[in-house]
Design an enzyme around this catalytic site. Structure first.
Site, PDB file in Angstrom:
ATOM      1  N   SER A  38       0.800  -1.226   0.000  1.00  0.00           N
ATOM      2  CA  SER A  38       0.000   0.000   0.000  1.00  0.00           C
ATOM      3  C   SER A  38       0.833   1.276   0.000  1.00  0.00           C
ATOM      4  O   SER A  38       0.334   2.336  -0.387  1.00  0.00           O
ATOM      5  CB  SER A  38      -0.929   0.020   1.222  1.00  0.00           C
ATOM      6  OG  SER A  38      -0.186   0.007   2.431  1.00  0.00           O
ATOM      7  N   ASP A 328      -2.635   8.813   7.387  1.00  0.00           N
ATOM      8  CA  ASP A 328      -3.533   7.941   8.143  1.00  0.00           C
ATOM      9  C   ASP A 328      -2.703   7.140   9.138  1.00  0.00           C
ATOM     10  O   ASP A 328      -1.555   7.492   9.418  1.00  0.00           O
ATOM     11  CB  ASP A 328      -4.368   7.046   7.210  1.00  0.00           C
ATOM     12  CG  ASP A 328      -3.527   6.088   6.362  1.00  0.00           C
ATOM     13  OD1 ASP A 328      -2.329   5.910   6.669  1.00  0.00           O
ATOM     14  OD2 ASP A 328      -4.076   5.510   5.400  1.00  0.00           O
ATOM     15  N   HIS A 331       0.322   5.406   6.793  1.00  0.00           N
ATOM     16  CA  HIS A 331       0.955   5.943   5.585  1.00  0.00           C
ATOM     17  C   HIS A 331       1.346   7.401   5.743  1.00  0.00           C
ATOM     18  O   HIS A 331       0.565   8.204   6.264  1.00  0.00           O
ATOM     19  CB  HIS A 331      -0.004   5.795   4.395  1.00  0.00           C
ATOM     20  CG  HIS A 331      -0.457   4.385   4.187  1.00  0.00           C
ATOM     21  ND1 HIS A 331      -1.632   3.897   4.722  1.00  0.00           N
ATOM     22  CD2 HIS A 331       0.121   3.354   3.522  1.00  0.00           C
ATOM     23  CE1 HIS A 331      -1.751   2.618   4.395  1.00  0.00           C
ATOM     24  NE2 HIS A 331      -0.702   2.268   3.671  1.00  0.00           N
TER      25      HIS A 331
END
Length: 367
Positions: A38, A328, A331
């Site tokens: 991600s 977040d 990240h």
């Protein structure tokens, strides 16, 4: 600087750039390929039935379109910023139907949120593109590009491309440490688990070489115990979680050692170790120095440190993303990503071993 020199550079340099673009065939532009999780997924998971998605607001709030794109970021992510720095447009996700024709010459992003080095990492997300499946897509990409430019040109495009691979973090936070007494933690002590990961990563990197990768940036794990999600779940007083930090402290040096061994074995500097731990730790340990108000609290989230759950419309959202190191719970913000890429570009061997991306680009431009 004299005004005449300014006039000369503003007129002549753009003219030279335009002429170069006209004269050079498009296939000669350096392609960029991205593999991993991600941290570098640009939207492949949007096309999959998985919970590991970033396709709803406020993800993408600072992206040029101000809409979610599948990037786990408020705006641009690491591959986007690297593309900027090497003078290329952003690579599209491989599953994006717009990736066709001339767009294929730019490269492709094969990354998928939730995956790890191991196939059992991220099983809770379902339907994610595990690393060897990403490589199968890469082979499919090469077949498609061969149809456009021919076999010889296609091979040259792949061999001369820049490659980024980012794996490892999920193998800890979404596997070994996911729950107390996880299957992997019962099977391995932490040092043995790290050695097992490295042995599996070796196979991955050699496969990437077999598929034509010749300039591969390999990022280590960041300071996993310091991200807001881990602070929210495990930290008592806001300090980084020691056992998860220890995982990164064991894994990352082993990865550098692996890269050195592989380069020696291959007789060429194929793999470059990018020290994500140090690049992140710089602004985590001293956020004010880099213009952040905090490195503990995420901009978007809920619960302690805004570290719980995904970022959603119901989450707390900071008004100024530029002063938060984390977007977040896991990240970095776009601005933090820019600081990371800056070290990729010009960092010393502390950050980029054996050389930084600017040196690579200069060397390769002479060959």
């Amino acid at each position: 600087m004299s005004s005449s020199w300014f006039v000369f550079t503003t007129i002549i340099f753009p003219l030279v750039a335009v002429m170069a673009a006209i004269v050079s065939p498009q296939v000669e532009a350096r392609a960029f390929f991205v593999f991993g999780d991600s941290l570098v997924d640009s939207g492949n998971n949007n096309y999959l039935a998985t919970t590991a998605r970033a396709d709803s607001p406020p993800y993408g709030v600072d992206y040029p379109t101000h809409r979610p794109t599948g990037r786990f970021s408020n705006g641009l992510n690491l591959p986007d910023i690297i593309s900027e720095r090497i003078g290329s447009e952003s690579t599209l996700p491989y599953l994006n139907p717009d990736l066709r024709g001339q767009k294929l010459l730019v490269g492709a992003n094969f990354a998928s949120a939730g995956i790890g080095i191991l196939n059992d990492t991220g099983i809770q997300f379902a339907n994610i593109i595990r690393i060897f499946r990403q490589f199968e897509y890469f082979q499919d990409y090469q077949r498609r590009i061969t149809e456009i430019v021919g076999k010889e040109q296609a091979q040259r495009l792949v061999n001369q491309a820049l490659v980024l691979i980012t794996l490892g973090g999920n193998d800890f936070v979404n596997n070994y440490f996911l729950v107390p007494f996880s299957a992997r933690s019962r099977q391995f002590s932490l040092p043995d688990y790290c050695r097992y990961l490295i042995s599996e990563y070796r196979k991955i990197l050699l496969r990437l070489y077999e598929l034509g990768g010749r300039r591969v940036l390999v990022t280590g794990t960041g300071p996993l115990g310091c991200v807001p999600s881990e602070l929210a779940m495990r930290s008592r007083n806001g300090e980084c979680v020691p056992e998860i930090q220890q995982a990164a402290a064991i894994f990352n040096p082993l990865l550098v050692q692996l890269i050195q061994q592989l380069n020696s074995q291959l007789g060429s500097t194929v793999f470059i170790a990018a020290n994500a731990f140090s690049t992140n730790m710089d602004f985590i340990s001293n956020p004010q120095r880099f213009g952040f108000v905090t490195s503990k609290v995420a901009c978007c989230g809920q619960g302690p440190y805004n570290g719980l759950g995904l970022c959603t419309r119901l989450s707390n959202l900071c008004p100024n993303r530029n002063i938060y190191a984390f977007w977040d719970g896991f990240h970095p913000s776009e601005r933090a990503n820019r600081l990371i890429v800056q070290q990729f570009m010009i960092g010393s061997t502390k950050y980029m071993n054996p050389m930084n991306l600017s040196t690579i680009m200069e060397m390769d431009s002479r060959t």
